[in-house]
Scaffold this active site. Structure first.
Site, mmCIF file in Angstrom:
data_model
loop_
_atom_site.group_PDB
_atom_site.id
_atom_site.type_symbol
_atom_site.label_atom_id
_atom_site.label_comp_id
_atom_site.label_asym_id
_atom_site.label_seq_id
_atom_site.Cartn_x
_atom_site.Cartn_y
_atom_site.Cartn_z
ATOM 1 N N GLU A 190 0.874 -1.172 0.000
ATOM 2 C CA GLU A 190 0.000 0.000 0.000
ATOM 3 C C GLU A 190 0.915 1.226 0.000
ATOM 4 O O GLU A 190 1.635 1.480 0.980
ATOM 5 C CB GLU A 190 -0.853 -0.029 1.278
ATOM 6 C CG GLU A 190 -2.297 0.308 1.117
ATOM 7 C CD GLU A 190 -3.041 0.274 2.450
ATOM 8 O OE1 GLU A 190 -3.287 -0.825 2.993
ATOM 9 O OE2 GLU A 190 -3.327 1.383 2.943
ATOM 10 N N ASP A 229 -5.811 9.448 9.919
ATOM 11 C CA ASP A 229 -4.511 8.940 10.357
ATOM 12 C C ASP A 229 -4.132 9.427 11.749
ATOM 13 O O ASP A 229 -4.390 10.568 12.114
ATOM 14 C CB ASP A 229 -3.426 9.350 9.351
ATOM 15 C CG ASP A 229 -3.464 8.447 8.134
ATOM 16 O OD1 ASP A 229 -3.673 8.939 7.011
ATOM 17 O OD2 ASP A 229 -3.343 7.225 8.333
HETATM 18 O O1 LIG Z 1 -1.549 2.253 10.519
HETATM 19 P P1 LIG Z 1 -2.307 1.002 10.916
HETATM 20 O O2 LIG Z 1 -3.019 1.176 12.260
HETATM 21 O O3 LIG Z 1 -1.480 -0.247 10.824
HETATM 22 O O4 LIG Z 1 -3.508 0.832 9.825
HETATM 23 C C1 LIG Z 1 -3.209 0.558 8.419
HETATM 24 C C2 LIG Z 1 -3.165 1.879 7.749
HETATM 25 O O5 LIG Z 1 -1.930 2.468 8.067
HETATM 26 C C3 LIG Z 1 -3.319 1.981 6.230
HETATM 27 O O6 LIG Z 1 -4.111 0.982 5.665
HETATM 28 C C4 LIG Z 1 -3.896 3.346 6.115
HETATM 29 C C5 LIG Z 1 -3.158 4.499 6.225
HETATM 30 N N1 LIG Z 1 -3.989 5.576 6.306
HETATM 31 C C6 LIG Z 1 -5.298 5.140 6.280
HETATM 32 C C7 LIG Z 1 -6.499 5.850 6.392
HETATM 33 C C8 LIG Z 1 -7.707 5.129 6.357
HETATM 34 C C9 LIG Z 1 -7.673 3.711 6.192
HETATM 35 C C10 LIG Z 1 -6.456 2.990 6.100
HETATM 36 C C11 LIG Z 1 -5.276 3.717 6.168
#
Ligand SMILES: O=P(O)(O)OC[C@@H](O)[C@@H](O)c1c[nH]c2ccccc12
Length: 273
Positions: free
Chosen positions: A54, A65
């Site tokens: 990603e 975030d």
């Molecule tokens: O950071 P985490 O808690 O591991 O979650 C995944 C996330 O970083 C990635 O999928 C993502 C980054 N920014 C986002 C905003 C909304 C949904 C998902 C995301």
């Protein structure tokens, strides 16, 4: 009859299913701390066993975030990284030999700034297989889905534990995989997840034939293994972004750069399901 696909991400999920394995899907902010380092980190993530990547487009107002990814976005924005440079980074990683499927993760505003026609014309050219837009307005989603499908790109829907009765609507017509958000709130490492998370994931499983992946808060090998038993993919973002942040002092010095990259690789390797 299965529809023939050349989409790299779809092929990856089929391969993993035949191996009985869930995808490890790291998220990283492109340009953090700089674009050349991002290319090195992509190589390390692939060597560590990542299956799909990603690639996050830094944004000035990352509403969904937590602080770790917000800081990463700020660092990348200081380096003037924007949507087009993120697409170019994906192409450079492919040209450098990466075989990972790339998901472009971006908020909606940078896409609007670029213009939808240009944006979709560029995606396939830049080796992007999937798209996540967390703040895609509902009224735009039909048009975006049509454009994605025409471009052979998977527009990946997000479902949250509160989506319950809307899950069927959200996933209908989707492609790629369904991104199940494990918890409410913003991204960031967590020691516990939304109560009823297993029932939620089961309800998504019942609502779609697509692979389902889970993300938000997952940061340890044990958590990845737990979710890999019931999902087809596990997303880890903040924990990896924090690791990058921690080793920036090593990455910035030629004498210790290799050590910094090795620490990222080792961190991700111990996450693998
Ligand atoms: O950071 P985490 O808690 O591991 O979650 C995944 C996330 O970083 C990635 O999928 C993502 C980054 N920014 C986002 C905003 C909304 C949904 C998902 C995301």
């Amino acid at each position: 009859m299965t529809t023939e696909t050349t989409n790299r991400m779809d092929l990856m999920f089929r391969k993993l299913k035949s191996e009985g394995r869930a995808a490890l899907i790291p998220f990283l902010t492109v340009g953090d701390p700089d674009l050349n380092t991002t290319l090195d980190i992509i190589r390390e993530l692939e060597a560590a066993g990542a299956d799909i990547l990603e690639l996050g487009v830094p944004y000035s107002d990352p509403l969904a975030d937590g602080p770790v990814i917000q800081r990463a976005s700020s660092r990348a924005l200081r380096g003037k990284v924007h949507l087009r440079t993120c697409m170019e980074t994906a192409l450079k990683a492919r040209q450098a030999g990466s075989s990972l499927p790339f998901i472009l993760f971006t908020y909606y505003n940078p896409v609007m700034q670029m213009g939808l026609d240009t944006f979709f014309a560029e995606l396939d050219k830049h080796e992007i297989s999937g798209l996540i837009i967390p703040d895609l307005p509902v009224e735009e989603s039909e048009d975006m889905r049509r454009r994605s499908s025409a471009a052979g790109i998977n527009l990946i829907p997000l479902v949250a534990p509160t989506s319950s009765e809307r899950i069927a609507k959200i996933v209908s017509g989707a492609s790629g995989f369904v991104y199940c958000v494990s918890s409410l709130g913003v991204t960031g490492e967590r020691s516990s997840f939304h109560t009823g998370i297993d029932a939620f994931l089961e309800s998504v499983r019942e609502a779609t034939d697509l692979p389902i992946a889970v993300g938000f808060g997952i940061s340890t090998g044990e958590q990845v293994a737990r979710f890999a038993r019931i999902c087809d993919g596990v997303v880890v973002g903040s924990a990896i972004v924090r690791k990058v942040e921690d080793v920036i002092p090593l990455l910035e010095q030629p004498a210790t750069r290799a050590e910094g990259l090795l620490q990222i690789r080792e961190f991700v390797a111990q996450l693998r399901p």
